[in-house]
Design a protein around this motif. Sequence first.
Motif, PDB file in Angstrom:
ATOM      1  N   ALA A  18       0.905  -1.196  -0.026  1.00 49.62           N
ATOM      2  CA  ALA A  18      -0.021   0.030  -0.098  1.00 49.62           C
ATOM      3  C   ALA A  18       0.860   1.234   0.068  1.00 49.62           C
ATOM      4  N   CYS A  19       1.943   1.325   0.920  1.00 41.82           N
ATOM      5  CA  CYS A  19       2.803   2.319   0.871  1.00 41.82           C
ATOM      6  C   CYS A  19       3.362   2.483  -0.693  1.00 41.82           C
ATOM      7  N   ALA A  20       3.903   1.342  -1.023  1.00 43.05           N
ATOM      8  CA  ALA A  20       4.682   1.788  -2.474  1.00 43.05           C
ATOM      9  C   ALA A  20       3.551   2.216  -3.635  1.00 43.05           C
ATOM     10  N   LEU A  21       2.271   1.752  -3.626  1.00 40.97           N
ATOM     11  CA  LEU A  21       1.386   2.178  -4.494  1.00 40.97           C
ATOM     12  C   LEU A  21       0.906   3.710  -4.420  1.00 40.97           C
ATOM     13  N   PHE A  22       0.988   4.084  -2.954  1.00 40.93           N
ATOM     14  CA  PHE A  22       0.644   5.287  -2.565  1.00 40.93           C
ATOM     15  C   PHE A  22       1.813   6.319  -3.165  1.00 40.93           C
ATOM     16  N   GLY A  23       3.001   6.030  -2.592  1.00 38.85           N
ATOM     17  CA  GLY A  23       4.311   6.597  -3.460  1.00 38.85           C
ATOM     18  C   GLY A  23       4.347   6.852  -4.939  1.00 38.85           C
ATOM     19  N   LEU A  24       4.053   5.703  -5.656  1.00 38.15           N
ATOM     20  CA  LEU A  24       4.118   5.559  -6.841  1.00 38.15           C
ATOM     21  C   LEU A  24       2.903   6.304  -7.609  1.00 38.15           C
ATOM     22  N   SER A  25       1.729   6.668  -6.931  1.00 41.97           N
ATOM     23  CA  SER A  25       0.677   7.535  -7.391  1.00 41.97           C
ATOM     24  C   SER A  25       0.870   8.855  -7.187  1.00 41.97           C
ATOM     25  N   VAL A  26       1.720   9.127  -6.099  1.00 42.42           N
ATOM     26  CA  VAL A  26       1.882  10.498  -6.063  1.00 42.42           C
ATOM     27  C   VAL A  26       2.812  11.034  -7.122  1.00 42.42           C
ATOM     28  N   LEU A  27       3.941  10.105  -7.344  1.00 39.27           N
ATOM     29  CA  LEU A  27       5.008  10.496  -8.418  1.00 39.27           C
ATOM     30  C   LEU A  27       4.212  10.308  -9.547  1.00 39.27           C
ATOM     31  N   ALA A  28       3.526   9.573  -9.993  1.00 40.52           N
ATOM     32  CA  ALA A  28       2.541   9.370 -11.141  1.00 40.52           C
ATOM     33  C   ALA A  28       1.864  10.818 -11.551  1.00 40.52           C
ATOM     34  N   SER A  29       1.167  11.221 -10.648  1.00 42.48           N
ATOM     35  CA  SER A  29       0.609  12.389 -10.809  1.00 42.48           C
ATOM     36  C   SER A  29       1.054  13.741 -10.865  1.00 42.48           C
ATOM     37  N   ILE A  30       2.465  13.728 -10.195  1.00 45.71           N
ATOM     38  CA  ILE A  30       3.426  14.692 -10.501  1.00 45.71           C
ATOM     39  C   ILE A  30       3.831  14.661 -12.141  1.00 45.71           C
ATOM     40  N   LEU A  31       4.077  13.498 -12.707  1.00 44.89           N
ATOM     41  CA  LEU A  31       4.447  13.410 -13.697  1.00 44.89           C
ATOM     42  C   LEU A  31       3.569  13.802 -14.953  1.00 44.89           C
ATOM     43  N   TYR A  32       2.293  13.374 -14.388  1.00 44.71           N
ATOM     44  CA  TYR A  32       1.353  13.534 -15.719  1.00 44.71           C
ATOM     45  C   TYR A  32       0.910  14.944 -15.657  1.00 44.71           C
ATOM     46  N   ALA A  33       1.106  15.867 -14.401  1.00 44.35           N
ATOM     47  CA  ALA A  33       1.087  17.207 -14.692  1.00 44.35           C
ATOM     48  C   ALA A  33       2.034  18.021 -15.017  1.00 44.35           C
ATOM     49  N   LEU A  34       3.205  17.207 -15.027  1.00 46.67           N
ATOM     50  CA  LEU A  34       4.540  17.988 -15.530  1.00 46.67           C
ATOM     51  C   LEU A  34       4.502  17.646 -17.018  1.00 46.67           C
ATOM     52  N   VAL A  35       4.164  16.679 -17.370  1.00 48.30           N
ATOM     53  CA  VAL A  35       4.457  16.570 -18.771  1.00 48.30           C
ATOM     54  C   VAL A  35       3.342  16.890 -19.532  1.00 48.30           C
ATOM     55  N   GLY A  36       1.888  16.930 -18.997  1.00 52.32           N
ATOM     56  CA  GLY A  36       1.044  17.564 -19.733  1.00 52.32           C
ATOM     57  C   GLY A  36       1.148  19.040 -19.919  1.00 52.32           C
ATOM     58  N   LYS A  37       1.507  19.890 -19.012  1.00 52.89           N
ATOM     59  CA  LYS A  37       1.426  21.388 -18.887  1.00 52.89           C
ATOM     60  C   LYS A  37       2.818  21.647 -19.680  1.00 52.89           C
ATOM     61  N   GLY A  38       3.935  20.804 -19.352  1.00 51.15           N
ATOM     62  CA  GLY A  38       5.303  21.285 -20.025  1.00 51.15           C
ATOM     63  C   GLY A  38       5.120  21.026 -21.402  1.00 51.15           C
ATOM     64  N   LEU A  39       4.586  20.007 -22.034  1.00 52.04           N
ATOM     65  CA  LEU A  39       4.346  19.765 -23.432  1.00 52.04           C
ATOM     66  C   LEU A  39       3.567  20.846 -23.998  1.00 52.04           C
TER      67      LEU A  39
END
Length: 281
Positions: A18-39
Motif C-alpha cells: 500500500a505504501c509503495a502504491l501510494f508513493g507511485l501514485s503521487v509520483l505518477a500524478s506529478i509526472l502527469y501534470a509536468l508532462v501535460g503542462k510542459g508539453l
Amino acid sequence: MMSVRKLKDLAFKGFCLACALFGLSVLASILYALVGKGLAGMGTHIFTELTPGPGSHGGLKNAIVGSLMLTALGIAIAAPLGVLAGTWLAESGQRSKVAEALRFLNGILMSAPSILVGLFVYKLVVVTTGGFSGWAGATALAILALPVIVSTTEEMLNLVPKTLKEAGSGLGAPRWRVITRLCYRAAGPGIITGILLSVARITGETAPLLFTALNSSFMTTDMSQPMANLPVTIYQFAMSPYSSWNELAWAGALLITVFILIVNILATALPRWIKSRKAAQ
C-alpha cells in the motif's frame, strides 16, 4: 486455519504494498501534470528566443545556455578536487584522524541544505566582489557536487583489490603510477557514475543561484555578471500572474526533468558499456 505468524506476514506485506502504491501514485500524478503542462508550452521558441518581458511571449534560450555554463563550470571545479580528495582518503588517510574528520565533514556537507551553501558563497564571493556573478553561482554548485564525488571516489578505490596494487608495486612502479594507471582504470566506471550523479544533483538547484548568480533577462556568457539560469527563471515565472510566463515555467521544469533523466540513464549505462568494452579487449 492460517497461523498468527502468517497473518502478521501478510499484513506487513500488504502495508508495504500500500505504501509503495501510494508513493507511485503521487509520483505518477506529478509526472502527469509536468508532462501535460510542459508539453503544452514546448516549442522551437523555447530554444531560439530569449526570456520575455511581463505578459509577452518568448523562450528560454538564455536561461538554458546559462544553466549549461554554470553546471559545466561547477563540475569542472568539483570533479578534479573531488577525485583527488577521494584518492587521498582511500590511499593515504585510511587510519588518519584528519581523514576521519574530513569524512565526517563531507557527510555533513552532503546532507546540508543547499540554501546554506548559497548563503556561504554569497558572503564569501558576492559580498567580497561587490556583485552577483556566474563565478559565484558555479562556485556554489561546485561545493554541492564536491561531497558526492569525494565519497564515490573513495568507495570505488576501496573496492580495488589489494593484490592489484601489490602487483603494480612489485613491478617497481611508484605509488602515484599504480594509482593513476591501475586503480583509476579499475575504479573508473564508478568514479564516472559519481560525477554524473553530481551533475544530476546540482542541475535543478535554485536556492544557491538566487544568492549567487541571481538571474538575467539578457543573453550573456560573461561569468563576471549575473547570469540567466533555468531554476531561478522557473521559480520567478511560476510565481508570476502571467499565463505566458507560467507556460514557460512548466516547459523549463520539463526540460530539467528530462535532462536529469538522461544523466541518470547515462550514469547507469555508461559504466556497463565501459566494462563490456574492457572485457571485449
